[in-house]
Design a protein around this motif. Structure first.
Motif, PDB file in Angstrom:
ATOM      1  N   ARG A 190      31.179 -22.426 -37.076  1.00 10.35           N
ATOM      2  CA  ARG A 190      30.281 -23.461 -36.551  1.00 10.35           C
ATOM      3  C   ARG A 190      28.940 -22.803 -36.248  1.00 10.35           C
ATOM      4  NH1 ARG A 190      34.106 -26.391 -32.043  1.00 10.35           N
ATOM      5  NH2 ARG A 190      35.804 -26.889 -33.458  1.00 10.35           N
ATOM      6  N   ALA A 191      27.890 -23.586 -36.273  1.00 14.58           N
ATOM      7  CA  ALA A 191      26.568 -23.046 -35.950  1.00 14.58           C
ATOM      8  C   ALA A 191      26.578 -22.460 -34.537  1.00 14.58           C
ATOM      9  CB  ALA A 191      25.504 -24.126 -36.085  1.00 14.58           C
ATOM     10  N   GLY A 192      27.292 -23.103 -33.624  1.00 13.98           N
ATOM     11  CA  GLY A 192      27.379 -22.599 -32.253  1.00 13.98           C
ATOM     12  C   GLY A 192      28.033 -21.231 -32.167  1.00 13.98           C
ATOM     13  N   ASP A 193      28.979 -20.956 -33.084  1.00 15.94           N
ATOM     14  CA  ASP A 193      29.597 -19.632 -33.134  1.00 15.94           C
ATOM     15  C   ASP A 193      28.547 -18.576 -33.449  1.00 15.94           C
ATOM     16  OD1 ASP A 193      32.092 -20.867 -32.763  1.00 15.94           O
ATOM     17  OD2 ASP A 193      32.507 -20.919 -34.923  1.00 15.94           O
ATOM     18  N   LEU A 194      27.652 -18.904 -34.367  1.00 16.64           N
ATOM     19  CA  LEU A 194      26.600 -17.966 -34.757  1.00 16.64           C
ATOM     20  C   LEU A 194      25.611 -17.751 -33.613  1.00 16.64           C
ATOM     21  CD1 LEU A 194      25.948 -19.254 -38.379  1.00 16.64           C
ATOM     22  CD2 LEU A 194      27.207 -17.192 -37.706  1.00 16.64           C
ATOM     23  N   THR A 199      33.755 -30.470 -42.976  1.00 15.72           N
ATOM     24  CA  THR A 199      34.322 -30.939 -41.723  1.00 15.72           C
ATOM     25  C   THR A 199      35.357 -29.941 -41.224  1.00 15.72           C
ATOM     26  OG1 THR A 199      33.971 -33.233 -42.375  1.00 15.72           O
ATOM     27  CG2 THR A 199      35.553 -32.851 -40.606  1.00 15.72           C
ATOM     28  N   ASP A 200      35.286 -29.638 -39.941  1.00 15.02           N
ATOM     29  CA  ASP A 200      36.237 -28.721 -39.311  1.00 15.02           C
ATOM     30  C   ASP A 200      37.586 -29.432 -39.218  1.00 15.02           C
ATOM     31  OD1 ASP A 200      37.767 -27.139 -37.594  1.00 15.02           O
ATOM     32  OD2 ASP A 200      36.094 -26.722 -36.243  1.00 15.02           O
ATOM     33  N   PRO A 201      38.638 -28.884 -39.825  1.00 16.11           N
ATOM     34  CA  PRO A 201      39.946 -29.551 -39.777  1.00 16.11           C
ATOM     35  C   PRO A 201      40.502 -29.665 -38.361  1.00 16.11           C
ATOM     36  CG  PRO A 201      40.129 -27.383 -40.826  1.00 16.11           C
ATOM     37  CD  PRO A 201      38.674 -27.632 -40.581  1.00 16.11           C
ATOM     38  N   ASP A 202      40.048 -28.797 -37.452  1.00 20.05           N
ATOM     39  CA  ASP A 202      40.521 -28.849 -36.072  1.00 20.05           C
ATOM     40  C   ASP A 202      39.726 -29.821 -35.204  1.00 20.05           C
ATOM     41  OD1 ASP A 202      42.450 -26.929 -36.644  1.00 20.05           O
ATOM     42  OD2 ASP A 202      41.078 -25.276 -36.147  1.00 20.05           O
ATOM     43  N   ASN A 203      38.564 -30.240 -35.685  1.00 19.90           N
ATOM     44  CA  ASN A 203      37.709 -31.147 -34.926  1.00 19.90           C
ATOM     45  C   ASN A 203      36.840 -31.920 -35.910  1.00 19.90           C
ATOM     46  OD1 ASN A 203      35.856 -32.468 -33.324  1.00 19.90           O
ATOM     47  ND2 ASN A 203      35.246 -30.659 -32.169  1.00 19.90           N
ATOM     48  N   PRO A 204      37.254 -33.142 -36.250  1.00 17.69           N
ATOM     49  CA  PRO A 204      36.527 -33.921 -37.259  1.00 17.69           C
ATOM     50  C   PRO A 204      35.053 -34.206 -36.904  1.00 17.69           C
ATOM     51  CG  PRO A 204      38.639 -34.941 -36.751  1.00 17.69           C
ATOM     52  CD  PRO A 204      38.445 -33.819 -35.776  1.00 17.69           C
ATOM     53  N   ARG A 205      34.677 -34.016 -35.648  1.00 19.35           N
ATOM     54  CA  ARG A 205      33.278 -34.239 -35.261  1.00 19.35           C
ATOM     55  C   ARG A 205      32.414 -32.998 -35.507  1.00 19.35           C
ATOM     56  NH1 ARG A 205      33.235 -35.430 -29.459  1.00 19.35           N
ATOM     57  NH2 ARG A 205      35.092 -34.170 -29.462  1.00 19.35           N
TER      58      ARG A 205
END
Length: 147
Positions: free
Chosen positions: A51-55, A83-89
Motif C-alpha cells: 500500500r502507498a501508506g506502507d511506503l 485491489t487488496d484481497p484483505d481490504n477491498p477499499r
C-alpha cells in the motif's frame, strides 16, 4: 574516549561512502530508472505488493511525496494498482510487467557491481558483511525519533 567512540567516525565515513557509491551506481543501473524508482519498485516486488501508506512508513516520507513518486511510476507504465484481497477499499501497488523487466535488468547490473567489488572475498567474508549490514539496518533509527 572509549575505543568504540574512536571507531565511530571511521565507521560513519565508510557508511557515507557506501551510501554515496550505492546511490551513484543505482542511478546508472538503467536509464529509465532513478534511484528512487529502483528503491520503490524493489520494495513492491520484494513484498508482493504494498500500500502507498506502507511506503510512507518504510521510507519515513511525506504522504504527498510518495503519492507523486507512485503517480510518476504509474504514468511511466512501471506500476499497477490492484485491489487488496484483505481490504477491498485499499489498493496494492505492484511493478507492472515493464517495471519488473527494468527492475530485473537493474538488479542484474547491481549484482555484477557487487560481485566485482567482492572479487577475491571468501563466501564467509561476503556472508559476514551481509549479516552485519542486516543487523545494522534492522536497528531502530534515532533520527526518526528526532522529527
Amino acid at each position: 574516549m572509549t575505543e568504540d567512540e574512536r571507531e565511530l567516525p571511521g565507521l560513519v565515513r565508510e557508511l557515507v561512502t557506501l551510501s554515496r557509491r550505492f546511490r551513484s551506481n543505482a542511478d546508472r543501473l538503467h536509464p529509465d530508472l532513478s534511484f528512487v524508482d529502483y528503491s520503490l519498485l524493489s520494495e513492491m516486488a520484494e513484498r508482493g505488493g504494498v500500500r502507498a501508506g506502507d511506503l510512507v512508513g518504510l521510507y519515513s516520507l511525506n504522504k504527498s511525496t510518495i503519492s507523486r513518486q507512485v503517480t510518476a511510476l504509474q504514468r511511466d507504465g512501471l506500476v499497477v494498482r490492484e485491489t487488496d484481497p484483505d481490504n477491498p477499499r485499499a489498493q496494492l501497488l505492484h511493478p507492472s510487467d515493464r517495471g519488473r523487466e527494468l527492475l530485473a535488468l537493474a538488479d542484474a547490473r547491481m549484482r555484477r557491481e557487487v560481485d566485482a567489488r567482492t572479487d577475491g572475498w571468501s563466501p564467509d567474508e561476503v556472508r559476514a558483511l551481509r549479516t552485519l549490514l542486516t543487523r545494522y539496518n534492522a536497528a531502530p533509527s534515532l533520527a526518526a525519533e528526532d522529527t
